[in-house]
Design a protein around this motif. Structure first.
Motif, PDB file in Angstrom:
ATOM      1  N   ASP A 271       5.574  -1.284   6.616  1.00 21.92           N
ATOM      2  CA  ASP A 271       6.053  -1.683   7.937  1.00 21.92           C
ATOM      3  C   ASP A 271       5.987  -3.177   8.217  1.00 21.92           C
ATOM      4  OD1 ASP A 271       6.488   1.043   8.666  1.00 21.92           O
ATOM      5  OD2 ASP A 271       4.338   1.250   9.057  1.00 21.92           O
ATOM      6  N   ILE A 272       5.058  -3.869   7.601  1.00 15.25           N
ATOM      7  CA  ILE A 272       4.810  -5.278   7.939  1.00 15.25           C
ATOM      8  C   ILE A 272       5.219  -6.214   6.809  1.00 15.25           C
ATOM      9  CG2 ILE A 272       3.077  -6.950   8.649  1.00 15.25           C
ATOM     10  CD1 ILE A 272       3.632  -4.724  10.711  1.00 15.25           C
ATOM     11  N   MET A 273       4.689  -5.985   5.631  1.00 16.69           N
ATOM     12  CA  MET A 273       4.951  -6.881   4.507  1.00 16.69           C
ATOM     13  C   MET A 273       6.435  -7.095   4.219  1.00 16.69           C
ATOM     14  SD  MET A 273       3.505  -6.753   0.589  1.00 16.69           S
ATOM     15  CE  MET A 273       4.661  -5.525   0.012  1.00 16.69           C
ATOM     16  N   ASP A 302       5.448 -15.773  -0.389  1.00 12.54           N
ATOM     17  CA  ASP A 302       5.069 -14.977  -1.555  1.00 12.54           C
ATOM     18  C   ASP A 302       3.590 -15.160  -1.873  1.00 12.54           C
ATOM     19  OD1 ASP A 302       7.288 -13.468  -2.339  1.00 12.54           O
ATOM     20  OD2 ASP A 302       8.232 -15.210  -3.259  1.00 12.54           O
ATOM     21  N   ALA A 303       3.109 -16.389  -1.705  1.00  9.85           N
ATOM     22  CA  ALA A 303       1.708 -16.691  -2.005  1.00  9.85           C
ATOM     23  C   ALA A 303       0.758 -16.205  -0.915  1.00  9.85           C
ATOM     24  CB  ALA A 303       1.536 -18.197  -2.211  1.00  9.85           C
ATOM     25  N   LEU A 304       1.297 -15.883   0.267  1.00 11.84           N
ATOM     26  CA  LEU A 304       0.450 -15.484   1.392  1.00 11.84           C
ATOM     27  C   LEU A 304       0.408 -13.976   1.611  1.00 11.84           C
ATOM     28  CD1 LEU A 304       1.433 -18.157   4.065  1.00 11.84           C
ATOM     29  CD2 LEU A 304      -0.743 -17.974   2.876  1.00 11.84           C
ATOM     30  N   LEU A 305       1.138 -13.199   0.809  1.00 11.89           N
ATOM     31  CA  LEU A 305       1.245 -11.771   1.071  1.00 11.89           C
ATOM     32  C   LEU A 305      -0.109 -11.075   1.063  1.00 11.89           C
ATOM     33  CD1 LEU A 305       4.478 -10.782  -0.907  1.00 11.89           C
ATOM     34  CD2 LEU A 305       4.206 -11.133   1.553  1.00 11.89           C
ATOM     35  N   ALA A 306      -0.981 -11.435   0.128  1.00 12.01           N
ATOM     36  CA  ALA A 306      -2.294 -10.789   0.061  1.00 12.01           C
ATOM     37  C   ALA A 306      -3.122 -11.111   1.298  1.00 12.01           C
ATOM     38  CB  ALA A 306      -3.020 -11.216  -1.208  1.00 12.01           C
ATOM     39  N   TYR A 380      -2.291  -3.025   0.658  1.00 14.69           N
ATOM     40  CA  TYR A 380      -1.641  -3.937  -0.283  1.00 14.69           C
ATOM     41  C   TYR A 380      -2.360  -3.935  -1.623  1.00 14.69           C
ATOM     42  CZ  TYR A 380       0.179  -8.224  -2.378  1.00 14.69           C
ATOM     43  OH  TYR A 380       0.762  -9.132  -3.229  1.00 14.69           O
ATOM     44  N   ASP A 381      -1.614  -3.746  -2.688  1.00 15.38           N
ATOM     45  CA  ASP A 381      -2.135  -3.803  -4.053  1.00 15.38           C
ATOM     46  C   ASP A 381      -1.220  -4.707  -4.857  1.00 15.38           C
ATOM     47  OD1 ASP A 381      -3.005  -3.510  -6.632  1.00 15.38           O
ATOM     48  OD2 ASP A 381      -2.780  -1.316  -6.696  1.00 15.38           O
ATOM     49  N   PRO A 382      -1.663  -5.905  -5.207  1.00 14.36           N
ATOM     50  CA  PRO A 382      -0.774  -6.842  -5.906  1.00 14.36           C
ATOM     51  C   PRO A 382      -0.310  -6.338  -7.269  1.00 14.36           C
ATOM     52  CG  PRO A 382      -3.044  -7.632  -5.921  1.00 14.36           C
ATOM     53  CD  PRO A 382      -3.009  -6.462  -4.986  1.00 14.36           C
ATOM     54  N   LYS A 383      -1.029  -5.366  -7.839  1.00 15.36           N
ATOM     55  CA  LYS A 383      -0.655  -4.850  -9.157  1.00 15.36           C
ATOM     56  C   LYS A 383       0.304  -3.665  -9.066  1.00 15.36           C
ATOM     57  CE  LYS A 383      -5.048  -6.260 -11.260  1.00 15.36           C
ATOM     58  NZ  LYS A 383      -6.256  -5.791 -11.990  1.00 15.36           N
TER      59      LYS A 383
END
Length: 633
Positions: A271-273, A302-306, A380-383
């Protein structure tokens, strides 16, 4: 699958999207969320060997549901299952009303004190109104790997001219494939186009209409909920998602019909990302987005998503600050600097209405407020890598995935009028249930020489149920004049001005060319030269081979002829690590296939000083005063 438990069926996607192209070849449209739209050919991209754009076909499937509404599985023809598809499409644009403005906003309906407006009939002087509507007969198809001339919608006419509107096929499993027509547009009297939306005696070959099916299991007939197919212009930047999608818009309308669509807590990844990811990805189609949110900028999203996906108190100031930057969809005040930097439904120069700029939907704004307060699912899971095939989803999620993927790759505004569909899609009266358009069961009415908001939005009016052609009739005719009109930065000539913009994810503004990409990828070239080739200020104007923007009629009429030849922004490999650093993005989106040769290509904006009154500028430079967009939009 337990066939005995199937109580009824639904067709998915509920709204399928096909896209015109000049090629006889085609590809299937997106079928899973976040599907990577890699070019079918490394050399030709999304075109065939002759340089014609591939058509995008819409594929439909039937799912069985049990009496509790749970998905049982996909139904395909077999010894136990009989399936017959039926489709009816039409193009009624020329017989409908002019597009002037979205009829559900205050400036048009007069709800904020201005006089109410009305739209006149298109081609009002044509006495034979039926000759303006292209209405081929319905087609039915069944079996596996079925195709042939009898499944072509080729018996509709514009006046006496035959105008095919697509064809049907079935795939190896008996699923329906709707193939669109070839994007051809023309004038009945041979006169050139003069405006973005309402060209007299013009037609095109987009269309829309219901997709239905009869299904029986072991001889027992089942109820089947219909779907809809909408034919749209080409996607000149496949895989890059609009800041607001049509899925977002219909979801916002849908929760008023079904409150279960309102999540107790928003999911960050669903919903947000996506909003932040879209802002970042627009860097490949508009240089202004790149300078604000692009690669290695101070606000590289892109660098701030986490960090944005962290619901801890430590990150609260960042979330709250970002939330305050979003434009409020109540439109109570002018917010020119807010997110997104996109024109809105009420765009005019000079601006006089808060709807000059686009805002998130009411539902999105409410979810963003919860996110800012830390009240969200931090998933959120960057992998994590999203599934790229439908069968990688559990069967109970597959219908949602199909519905989402089709509409997520469309545009949800600004509606002036739009790319695939327009403002009626945000009205709950259009739907039987969320995402499923209401079939009109009565004969079409004559609404008179003018259409007002009061008539359009009323029960029993043109939105209260749809028939073939009723979705696309609100759009521009022909589609090419609108596509080549809705550009960016209608603010007078300045070097390096790229915002606001209209629809860059379908109609690119500024892009990385193949030549620039080759320089960026060349690790032997000086780094300064590679950075210059990548720089957002040096991105090239998409329509740089057409006449100058100020020569408006020449642009739109050239585009009617040359829309197949312009470039398509396609996903390409980026650069690997260099000295343990990612100097350039690992994935890039690059223009391929720009082949317009009738006008000598011109260079895009250059970051150099220029006199504001200099009228001898390149094709993509803007003069001191462009025509007011409403004078031709």
């Amino acid at each position: 699958m337990d066939l005995a438990s199937v109580a009824y069926c639904r067709i998915h996607p509920a709204i399928g999207i096909a896209r015109v192209g000049g090629s006889k070849e085609f590809l299937i449209g997106p079928e899973v969320p976040n599907e990577e739209r890699r070019p079918p050919s490394p050399k030709y991209g999304f075109k065939d060997k002759s340089g014609k754009l591939l058509r995008q076909a819409a594929r439909f499937r039937i799912y069985g549901y049990d009496k509790y509404g749970k998905v049982v599985g996909e139904l395909m023809p077999s010894k136990s299952v009989d399936v017959t598809w039926s489709v009816e499409v039409a193009n009624t644009k020329a017989a409908w009303y002019d597009f002037d403005m979205a009829m559900d906003i205050p400036e048009f309906d007069g709800s904020q004190g201005t006089p109410p407006m009305a739209s006149a009939l298109r081609n009002a002087d044509a006495k034979d109104r039926a000759s303006l509507a292209i209405t081929p007969k319905p087609r039915a198809i069944s079996g596996r790997r079925t195709s042939g001339k009898k499944y072509v919608f080729d018996d509709g006419k514009f006046f006496k001219k035959s105008v095919p509107l697509g064809e049907l096929q079935t795939d190896d499993e008996g699923r329906l494939i709707f193939l669109p027509a070839f994007g051809e547009s023309a004038s009945a009297d041979g006169k050139p186009a003069t405006t973005f939306a309402n060209n007299v005696l013009w037609h095109d070959d987009v269309a829309d209409g219901p997709v239905q099916a009869t299904v029986s299991i072991n001889g027992k007939a089942l109820d089947v909920e219909h779907a809809w197919v909408v034919v749209a212009p080409p996607d000149y930047a496949p895989g890059i998602i609009a800041f607001i999608t049509m899925y977002d818009v219909i979801r916002d309308a849908g929760w008023k019909l079904d409150p279960s669509l309102l999540p107790a807590k928003p999911s960050y990844t669903r919903d947000i990302m996506p909003l932040f990811q879209r802002l970042a990805d627009n860097q490949w189609v508009n240089a202004g987005f790149g300078k604000l949110f692009g690669w290695r900028t101070p606000e590289d999203l892109d660098a701030l998503l986490a960090s944005l996906g962290d619901n801890s108190e430590f990150v609260a100031p960042l979330r709250e600050a970002m939330f305050r930057r979003f434009r409020n969809p109540d439109y109570k005040e002018m917010q020119p600097e807010a997110i997104p930097p996109v024109y809105g439904d009420g765009m005019d120069l000079p601006p006089h209405d808060p709807r000059q700029w686009l805002a998130v939907t009411e539902l999105q704004y409410a979810m963003l407020a919860k996110w800012a307060a830390g009240d969200f699912i931090a998933d959120y899971d960057p992998k994590a890598k999203p599934p790229q095939k439908l069968d990688e989803y559990p069967v109970e999620e597959q219908p949602w995935a199909l519905d989402y993927a089709a509409l997520d790759n469309t545009i949800g505004g600004p509606f002036h009028p739009g790319c695939e569909m327009t403002w009626p899609m945000r009205q709950p009266i259009m739907y039987d249930k969320p995402f499923r358009l209401k079939l009109r069961k009565t004969q079409p009415q004559d609404y008179g020489p003018e259409l007002t908001s009061k008539i359009a939005l009323a029960p029993g009016g043109p939105l209260d149920g749809s028939a073939p052609g009723d979705v696309s009739r609100w759009m521009a005719v022909p589609w090419q004049t609108d596509t080549s009109s809705c550009l960016y930065a209608y603010v007078g000539y300045q070097d390096g001005v790229f915002l606001p913009t209209f629809w860059p994810v379908r109609v690119p503004n500024n892009l990385l060319t193949q030549e620039q990409y080759d320089i960026v990828k060349d690790v032997k070239a000086p780094l300064a030269e590679r950075r210059a080739a990548f720089a957002f200020d040096n991105r090239k104007y998409w329509l740089r081979a057409l006449p100058p923007r100020e020569n408006y009629q020449a642009v739109i009429n050239d585009f009617v002829k040359q829309w197949n030849e312009v470039g398509v922004v396609t996903q390409q490999p980026g650069t690997p690590l260099e000295n343990a650093r990612q100097v350039f993005p690992p994935v890039m989106h690059v223009e391929l296939g720009m082949e317009v040769k009738s006008v000598k290509p011109r260079t895009l904006l250059k970051a150099e000083s220029s006199k504001l009154d200099d009228r001898s500028v390149d094709a993509d430079r803007r003069p001191a005063e462009l025509p007011n967009p409403r004078s031709f939009r």
